[in-house]
Enzyme design. Sequence first.
Site, PDB file in Angstrom:
ATOM      1  CB  CYS A  76      -0.879  -0.054   1.243  1.00  0.00           C
ATOM      2  SG  CYS A  76      -1.308   1.512   1.943  1.00  0.00           S
ATOM      3  CD  GLU A  77       0.140   5.079  -4.290  1.00  0.00           C
ATOM      4  OE1 GLU A  77       0.802   4.474  -5.152  1.00  0.00           O
ATOM      5  OE2 GLU A  77      -0.521   6.100  -4.535  1.00  0.00           O
ATOM      6  CG  HIS A  78      -2.377   5.944   0.964  1.00  0.00           C
ATOM      7  ND1 HIS A  78      -3.733   5.774   0.766  1.00  0.00           N
ATOM      8  CD2 HIS A  78      -1.955   6.768  -0.015  1.00  0.00           C
ATOM      9  CE1 HIS A  78      -4.113   6.473  -0.284  1.00  0.00           C
ATOM     10  NE2 HIS A  78      -3.059   7.078  -0.782  1.00  0.00           N
ATOM     11  CG  HIS A  79      -0.888   3.128   5.741  1.00  0.00           C
ATOM     12  ND1 HIS A  79      -2.036   3.048   4.964  1.00  0.00           N
ATOM     13  CD2 HIS A  79      -1.164   4.037   6.707  1.00  0.00           C
ATOM     14  CE1 HIS A  79      -2.962   3.851   5.454  1.00  0.00           C
ATOM     15  NE2 HIS A  79      -2.462   4.470   6.511  1.00  0.00           N
ATOM     16  CD  GLN A 117      -8.335  -4.035  -3.665  1.00  0.00           C
ATOM     17  OE1 GLN A 117      -8.055  -4.021  -2.467  1.00  0.00           O
ATOM     18  NE2 GLN A 117      -9.392  -4.658  -4.134  1.00  0.00           N
ATOM     19  CG  HIS A 145      -5.980  -3.093   1.804  1.00  0.00           C
ATOM     20  ND1 HIS A 145      -5.289  -2.237   0.976  1.00  0.00           N
ATOM     21  CD2 HIS A 145      -6.891  -3.714   1.028  1.00  0.00           C
ATOM     22  CE1 HIS A 145      -5.786  -2.329  -0.253  1.00  0.00           C
ATOM     23  NE2 HIS A 145      -6.759  -3.213  -0.242  1.00  0.00           N
ATOM     24  CB  CYS A 147      -2.684  -0.063   6.072  1.00  0.00           C
ATOM     25  SG  CYS A 147      -3.768   0.051   4.653  1.00  0.00           S
TER      26      CYS A 147
HETATM   27 ZN    ZN Z   1      -2.778   1.686   3.497  1.00  0.00          ZN
END
Ligand code: ZN
Length: 185
Positions: A76-79, A117, A145, A147
Amino acid sequence: MFDKEKVMDAVKLLLEGIGEDPTREGLIETPERVARMCEDIFGGMNEDPKVHLSKQFPAPNSELVIEKDIIFYSMCEHHLLPFFGKAHVAYIPNGKVVGLSKIPRTVEVFARRPQLQEQMTVQIADAVEANLEAKGVMVMIEAEHTCMTMRGVKKPGVKTITTATRGLFVDNPDRQRMFLDAVRN
Ligand code: ZN
């Protein structure tokens, strides 16, 4: 391009940042190990799916082609935490198909990047449509996920489902249902 030294420096900094001592025994080789891992799990960064999708075979009479249960792992590119699950891909050939292993390889190219995703679903659909000039494409991804499960709302087992349709699948609920039924069984 992949810069191993930079990743190692960053891991060292991260460890310091969380209050750890990167010189203690258990951590001394961690930057090197993480850098090698990153080269692998982000190995799709500089890869073009064209490499896998350009070798095609004539298939004049073929209808729907479905490849389902393609297991993938992504980040996941956010976390920068893993998300993983299954991708399902269907396409309606325009006179040509690719070898069976090529669709899973295409999924890999996009999974092995910092990713979302939703974005990955669209990228796979676009790559298959563009490279095969397919008459229609539908992609469905179901994933868990970490995260969401190991932090934040902490709800293990929750699955996120995303879909993308192109060409003859767009606004065609019957065709979409045919794909979704095939994927569920
Ligand atoms: Zn994430």
